[in-house]
Design a protein around this motif. Structure first.
Motif, PDB file in Angstrom:
ATOM      1  N   PRO A 134      -9.972  12.296  -3.373  1.00  0.00           N
ATOM      2  CA  PRO A 134      -9.910  13.368  -2.527  1.00  0.00           C
ATOM      3  C   PRO A 134     -11.259  13.684  -1.843  1.00  0.00           C
ATOM      4  N   TYR A 144      -7.253   8.599  -0.751  1.00  0.00           N
ATOM      5  CA  TYR A 144      -7.180  10.075  -0.825  1.00  0.00           C
ATOM      6  C   TYR A 144      -6.707  10.520  -2.216  1.00  0.00           C
ATOM      7  N   GLN A 145      -5.600  10.014  -2.494  1.00  0.00           N
ATOM      8  CA  GLN A 145      -5.040  10.571  -4.129  1.00  0.00           C
ATOM      9  C   GLN A 145      -6.131   9.837  -4.971  1.00  0.00           C
ATOM     10  N   LYS A 146      -6.889   8.996  -4.917  1.00  0.00           N
ATOM     11  CA  LYS A 146      -7.479   8.601  -6.036  1.00  0.00           C
ATOM     12  C   LYS A 146      -8.946   9.296  -5.808  1.00  0.00           C
ATOM     13  N   VAL A 206      -7.149  15.081   4.516  1.00  0.00           N
ATOM     14  CA  VAL A 206      -5.701  15.283   3.906  1.00  0.00           C
ATOM     15  C   VAL A 206      -4.975  14.001   4.496  1.00  0.00           C
ATOM     16  N   ALA A 207      -4.166  13.772   3.612  1.00  0.00           N
ATOM     17  CA  ALA A 207      -3.307  12.494   3.749  1.00  0.00           C
ATOM     18  C   ALA A 207      -2.759  12.638   5.285  1.00  0.00           C
ATOM     19  N   THR A 226      -4.055   6.993   2.404  1.00  0.00           N
ATOM     20  CA  THR A 226      -3.543   7.989   1.500  1.00  0.00           C
ATOM     21  C   THR A 226      -3.631   7.677   0.198  1.00  0.00           C
ATOM     22  N   VAL A 227      -3.626   6.297  -0.262  1.00  0.00           N
ATOM     23  CA  VAL A 227      -3.850   5.957  -1.794  1.00  0.00           C
ATOM     24  C   VAL A 227      -5.392   6.362  -2.082  1.00  0.00           C
ATOM     25  N   LEU A 266       0.737  -1.093  -0.133  1.00  0.00           N
ATOM     26  CA  LEU A 266       0.046   0.036  -0.051  1.00  0.00           C
ATOM     27  C   LEU A 266       0.829   1.307   0.254  1.00  0.00           C
ATOM     28  N   ASN A 319      -1.838  15.475  -4.855  1.00  0.00           N
ATOM     29  CA  ASN A 319      -3.084  15.857  -5.022  1.00  0.00           C
ATOM     30  C   ASN A 319      -3.761  16.902  -3.677  1.00  0.00           C
ATOM     31  N   LEU A 371      -3.151   2.908   3.203  1.00  0.00           N
ATOM     32  CA  LEU A 371      -4.752   2.627   2.614  1.00  0.00           C
ATOM     33  C   LEU A 371      -5.457   3.991   2.118  1.00  0.00           C
ATOM     34  N   GLN A 428       0.368  21.260   3.205  1.00  0.00           N
ATOM     35  CA  GLN A 428      -1.109  21.058   3.374  1.00  0.00           C
ATOM     36  C   GLN A 428      -1.680  21.484   4.492  1.00  0.00           C
TER      37      GLN A 428
END
Lengths: 365, 329
Positions: B113, B109-111, B216-217, B106-107, A22, A53, B104, A237
């Motif tokens: 938001p 969130y990137q896909k 946010v991440a 973070t991934v 992951l 992003n 998980l 951020q």
């Protein structure tokens, strides 16, 4: 080993593997295509802090890397983009992994791992490594470069805006864990404000994280409570917390950095200092694949590759009076001509005490 | 220090303490039952992501909150299976769960938001008292702040004055003894973990729906681990946890006010941040861990449970026979 404890060990190893997978797939992406003879390096890794992003630093790096990737894919170049590497150790490990995997050029958009940069470069003399915003003590290995930009010129211009629009004559900066390349952003904002208003009050706060939104908000609220009405973030951020704090205090303005933040808080974001991180990233990748990188600092002047440019003012065009616009235009011209040199201030607090007589006279507004 | 600064410290302190208090209450329930859930940070992260995502999709913060609770319970079910029924090492598994949740979310969130400008819970102003200078800010909070205080009182009461609370504390003090008396320790612990993780998931959702305006991440940024420390500081007492969380929140908010005081500006801000942790170590040292649940972190294997329950049944049967013999005699 009993069956049960063996099964437990397997489950732990399995969990570790899942976590590793992951973490590794956090946005990594590659492209490849047909080969081209002008290309000397066919595999490039771009490692950076923050996520792709987050509408901040990481987002800007990603945009630049992605633009280069699309441009180079038809020439058989693989560009692997790895976000969310937030500690020096991450760069040591990932940098080593990519070098072992045959990557010929690594761009580290981090700013806090100079020792790791040299260590990995010495281990892999055939791979070129560049890092943003670090000072590497000489002698440099032949395969090491750094990149820097006069992006703080944009922070200085933002400071001019902040110093002019502040009704309270009080500005504030919120900075993450300090390192020189970051510190100069906040200090030059302060210096720009002092250039237009030498008696402006300055509040400078530090927070222990670049990403903690709650801390960004708490620090910003504290600055607003102290009387500041223009805020500037030298954080990643966590800037979102500053935007929330400003939104709950009407009359407070924010000038963020890195990525155009207008859409996040259109009622408080006056403009954004874009810094040109995306342009710098793309330029360095293009140099790297051609094998044209040597061991020195690649320094981007103001406006080169978009370095230090300000985003549009959107809703706040009326705040930028003709007088202020005239000063900004004059300052930009002076930056381009070299008659105004914004100092690199790597020590916290020095922007507030910098001798203003070392700057040229303020242009007429 | 001006009134505005004091109000900011107090208001900021309360805002920062609420997610910690919710998560701390969950951890306290689990630890009272003998389970140390180091995965608290991961559960908070998942609760925060799902809470923000649902709030964004439905434009309803209450649904987001319930989603946080639900996903917290789901995480609790997974962790309960591992901690309780598989008797795995709680520290390692908890850490792995946190790492997995960080990767998980973070991934994801990137896909996708999850809301970068969510309209969170509105502030509830208590008429009258909210106008008191300085302390009036205490009565200008989101509903989650008021409910957190009520929840802390309810958890305190529940653990001390209900049969479920008695079973939970018994399972935390000595699993073998509790099982021998006929209580299914596994069930009690599993319920505690699921219930506790619901609170923790709520804490994560509370963070994004009141404080950060979206996910946010790594949005929790170690708040879960802070809650873990606060439970120890509070001596596993839900009422004291309110004070511990408040101490954390205020010292966290105070560091920024202190940076504005020129005479204290030279003091590293990290020192102010360390106050709650120094206090935790100090309290643990002087109390010598007096109130620590004795079975904390010690797995209770399934085989032991079966043996102990059988033993308990035999003991109870012998006791009944003896009692009936005495009565007959």
């Amino acid at each position: 080993m009993s069956g049960k404890s063996h099964a437990r060990s397997l489950s732990i190893v399995g969990a570790l593997a899942v976590a590793a997978v992951l973490a590794a797939c956090g946005g990594s992406s590659t492209t490849s295509g047909s080969t081209n003879t002008s290309i000397k390096v066919s595999k490039v890794a771009v490692l950076f802090a923050g996520v792709s992003n987050n509408r901040s630093f990481g987002n800007s790096v990603y945009d630049g890397a992605n633009a280069a990737k699309q441009q180079l894919s038809s020439q058989g170049v693989t560009v692997t983009v790895v976000p969310n590497l937030n500690s020096p150790d991450d760069y040591l490990h990932q940098g080593t992994s990519f070098a072992k995997a045959g990557y010929g050029f690594e761009l580290w958009m981090f700013g806090g791992a100079p020792d790791q940069l040299v260590a990995v470069a010495k281990q892999f003399p055939n791979v070129t490594f560049c890092e943003l915003g670090v000072m590497v003590p000489p002698p440099w290995p032949k395969n090491v470069c750094t990149l820097s930009g006069e992006y703080y010129d944009g922070d200085f211009l933002a400071g001019m805006i902040g110093g002019t629009i502040s009704k309270a004559h009080h500005i504030a900066t919120v900075e993450g864990p300090a390192f020189p390349a970051l510190t100069t952003e906040a200090e030059d904002f302060v210096l720009g404000a002092r250039w237009v208003d030498p008696h402006i009050k300055v509040t400078q706060l530090s927070i222990p994280s670049y990403v903690d939104v709650a801390q960004g908000q708490a620090a910003s609220n504290s600055a607003i409570a102290a009387g500041a009405d223009v805020l500037f973030p030298a954080i990643d951020q966590a800037t979102q917390g500053m935007l929330l704090a400003a939104q709950s205090h009407p009359g407070t303005y924010v000038i963020p950095q890195y990525y155009d933040s207008h859409s996040l808080a259109p009622n408080v974001v006056v403009t954004t200092v874009l810094l040109g991180i995306d342009g710098m990233t793309k330029s360095m990748i293009n140099l790297g694949v051609k094998g044209q990188i040597s061991n020195h600092d690649y320094h981007f002047k103001y406006a080169q590759a978009g370095v230090g440019k300000l985003a549009p003012y959107y809703n706040f065009s009326s705040l930028i009076t003709p007088s202020l616009q005239a000063r900004l235009s004059a300052a930009e011209a002076m930056l381009t001509q070299g008659t105004l040199t914004v100092p690199f201030i790597g020590t916290p607090g020095q922007g507030a005490s910098y001798d203003l007589s070392q700057l040229p006279p303020l242009p007429a507004g | 220090m001006t009134t505005a600064v004091l109000v900011t410290i107090l208001g900021g302190g309360i805002a920062l303490m609420i997610p910690v208090l919710w998560a701390g209450l969950g951890e306290l329930i689990e630890e009272s039952a003998g389970i140390i859930n180091v995965g608290i940070e991961g559960v908070m992260l998942v609760g925060a992501y799902v809470g923000a995502q649902v709030a964004q999709l439905t434009s309803n913060v209450v649904l987001g909150l319930f989603a946080g609770i639900g996903i917290g319970a789901a995480c609790g079910a997974i962790l309960a299976y591992l901690y309780v029924y598989r008797a795995v090492d709680q520290l390692i598994t908890g850490l792995m769960f946190t790492l997995m949740a960080l990767g998980l979310t973070t991934v994801l969130y990137q896909k996708n938001p999850a809301g970068t400008a969510l309209a969170g819970f509105q502030v509830w102003v208590i008429p009258g008292v909210s106008r008191i200078p300085v302390v009036g800010v205490v009565f200008r909070q989101t509903p989650l702040a008021y409910f957190a205080i009520v929840a802390a009182i309810a958890v305190w009461y529940g653990l001390r004055h209900t049969w479920l609370g008695l079973y939970i504390r018994a399972a935390g003090q000595g699993a073998q003894t509790t099982a021998t008396s006929g209580v299914n320790v596994h069930q009690v612990r599993a319920v505690s973990v699921i219930m506790g993780c619901s609170f923790i998931g709520l804490g994560g959702a509370a963070l994004v729906l009141t404080e950060t305006g979206g996910f946010v991440a790594d949005v929790t940024n170690d708040l879960g681990f802070i809650a873990l420390a606060m439970v120890m500081l509070a001596g596993w007492n839900a009422l004291a946890l309110i004070g511990a969380a408040f101490l954390f929140g205020v010292s966290d908010a105070m560091q920024y006010a202190v940076q504005n005081i020129s005479s204290l500006a030279h003091v590293p801000h990290d020192l102010w941040l360390s106050i709650p942790y120094l206090a935790t170590i100090f309290v643990l040292a002087i109390t010598r861990g007096r109130d620590v649940p004795r079975a904390l972190g010690i797995p209770f294997p399934v085989s032991d449970q079966r043996v102990r329950i059988r033993l308990g049944r035999v003991t109870q049967s012998i006791r009944r026979r003896q009692e009936s013999g005495i009565r007959a005699g």
